[in-house]
Enzyme design. Structure first.
Site, mmCIF file in Angstrom:
data_model
loop_
_atom_site.group_PDB
_atom_site.id
_atom_site.type_symbol
_atom_site.label_atom_id
_atom_site.label_comp_id
_atom_site.label_asym_id
_atom_site.label_seq_id
_atom_site.Cartn_x
_atom_site.Cartn_y
_atom_site.Cartn_z
ATOM 1 N N ILE A 2 0.839 -1.198 0.000
ATOM 2 C CA ILE A 2 0.000 0.000 0.000
ATOM 3 C C ILE A 2 0.874 1.248 0.000
ATOM 4 C CG2 ILE A 2 -0.203 -0.041 2.552
ATOM 5 C CD1 ILE A 2 -3.110 1.010 2.194
ATOM 6 N N CYS A 3 0.316 2.338 -0.547
ATOM 7 C CA CYS A 3 0.929 3.671 -0.497
ATOM 8 C C CYS A 3 2.205 3.725 -1.341
ATOM 9 C CB CYS A 3 1.153 4.065 0.967
ATOM 10 S SG CYS A 3 1.536 5.806 1.234
ATOM 11 N N ALA A 4 3.342 4.035 -0.736
ATOM 12 C CA ALA A 4 4.600 4.105 -1.489
ATOM 13 C C ALA A 4 5.157 2.713 -1.797
ATOM 14 C CB ALA A 4 5.633 4.904 -0.701
ATOM 15 N N TYR A 9 0.480 5.238 -4.005
ATOM 16 C CA TYR A 9 0.229 6.621 -3.579
ATOM 17 C C TYR A 9 0.329 7.539 -4.812
ATOM 18 C CZ TYR A 9 0.183 10.761 -0.667
ATOM 19 O OH TYR A 9 -0.172 11.958 -0.088
#
Length: 443
Positions: free
Chosen positions: A157-159, A179
């Site tokens: 998730i995200c970066a 992200y």
């Protein structure tokens, strides 16, 4: 299943007497009846005869700079589903990590100590520089590569999708998201998409803190199926529509403007709901508030309701040396009960209320901690839905976030982000709250 269900099904109470010549239940007849019942039970309920399935094993690696909301929400939600989640630090020799926004977490183990274990899922949280540290950990890369080669479920998730999985070549040919500001860092071999959560084969990716709960429920569904995912999601009071703008119900409006750096106390105890505590601390620190996390236990480390180990900044007694503009109680039944039993904390909140200063609570805490101490008297409040019956005034309890003058209350883990953003809005204005919500990919 042992013989007990069979015995109870038959309810054989006494040793049978020697049969008379006219008996309908001679021993051979009884034996035949027993055999028939045994066969019927065995054929109709093979699952009941088998031992329960072993819990799914999950690895969540963490590092200094990991985004705490993404790590904690994933761990908490998967443990609610019954998964055996190992939280492993990739920091050499240190189980305690300094996550982003000054949140301190203690891992269950060092990655080096459990690297040979088999997992059903490996999920990488984001946050910088946490995602870079995960990427640069050769041991983790090897563990994830072997796991993927075996055709097992993996997620980030995200970066982390771009920084770790992408760099390792584990997203090539797949649809993936990450992200927003890292989308251009996804390798060209990846089909980049802007979904809040993206599933492609055995790979799940997602965008940021604001999508972490959806992501975690998708992981539950991938591991256990749709029914289990719905069973886990229901009690968390999740948003009916993800990604839409948030709001609060406000009564008896007053200004909450206490300056640019409000002093906020967040007490935690064994049994505190870790998702709620982490979201409150993280989001308010993002908004530039000075948040003091105080442990009610005799040490800084607490074991939260889903066994996440959180490390406070100070003990409660040491937190009393300063004044607070706002005191906020996360939920979790064990935590709420600990707050209610703490004369020190309850005395502090009573003084806060008497001085017309700001205070609030979420989930179990309005009903278990504030209500019995008279701290909701003359106020409208909400709480965890199963505890509405403990509120003296239930007239406004269906609101996900409710502000009444100097008091704010909310319902549960799934309303924690709205609760925290409503506090940001009251302290700093709607613009800053919306900006933060967008940064977190909540809206």
């Amino acid at each position: 299943m042992a013989t007990r269900p069979l015995a109870s099904a038959l309810t054989l109470s006494k040793t049978p007497r020697a049969p008379s010549s006219g008996s309908h239940h001679s021993p051979p007849a009884l034996v035949r009846r027993l055999q028939t019942l045994t066969r019927a039970l065995a054929s109709s309920s093979p699952q009941a005869m088998a031992s329960p399935p072993a819990p799914k094993k999950v690895l969540v690696p963490i590092a200094n700079g990991t985004e705490p909301m993404e790590a904690v929400i994933t761990i908490d939600v998967l443990r609610r589903a019954g998964a055996d989640v190992a939280v492993a630090s990739v920091e050499p020799g240190s189980a305690t990590i300094a996550a982003a926004w000054g949140v301190k977490l203690a891992a269950d183990a060092l990655l080096a100590d459990i690297a040979d274990a088999e997992f059903d899922l490996i999920s990488l949280p984001g946050g910088m520089p946490g995602a870079s540290t995960l990427r640069d950990c050769k041991l983790l890369e090897n563990v994830v590569r072997e796991h993927v080669e075996k055709g097992k479920l993996y997620a980030a998730i995200c970066a982390a999708p771009a920084v770790a999985l992408g760099t390792w070549g584990l997203l090539n040919g797949l649809k993936a998201t990450c992200y927003p500001s890292f989308m251009d860092k996804l390798p060209s071999e990846v089909h980049a998409v802007e979904s809040r959560v993206q599933i492609d084969g055995k790979c799940v990716t997602s965008r940021g803190p604001g999508t972490a709960m959806e992501y975690s429920v998708v992981l539950v569904e991938q591991l256990y199926g749709k029914e289990k995912a719905e069973e886990v999601a229901g009690p968390m009071v999740m948003r009916p529509q993800h990604g839409v703008e948030f709001s609060m119900k406000e009564l008896n409006s007053i200004s909450w403007n206490v300056g640019e750096t409000p002093n906020i106390l967040v007490p935690i105890a064994n049994g505190t709901e870790e998702m709620e505590a982490t979201m409150i601390i993280d989001i308010l620190r993002r908004a530039k508030a000075n948040v003091v996390v105080a442990s009610l236990e005799d040490k800084l480390e607490i074991v939260a309701s889903r066994k996440v180990k959180m490390v406070a900044d100070v003990l409660l007694d040491d937190a009393l040396t300063q004044q607070y503009d706002l005191i906020l109680l996360p939920g979790g039944l064990g935590g709420a009960e600990a707050y209610a039993k703490s004369d020190t904390l309850m005395g502090l909140i009573k003084k806060q209320a008497e001085a017309n200063k700001l205070y609030g609570a979420i989930c179990a805490s309005p009903a278990i901690a504030l209500e019995p101490h008279g701290l909701l008297k003359g106020k409208k409040a909400t709480s965890y839905p199963a505890m509405w019956n403990k509120l003296a005034d239930q007239s406004e309890c269906k609101n996900r976030v409710l502000v009444d003058s100097n008091l704010i209350t909310s319902q549960g883990p799934g309303t924690s982000m709205e609760f925290s953003l409503a506090i940001v809005e009251k302290l700093f204005g709607r613009e800053r709250a919306l900006e933060l919500a967008k940064t977190m990919v909540f809206v």
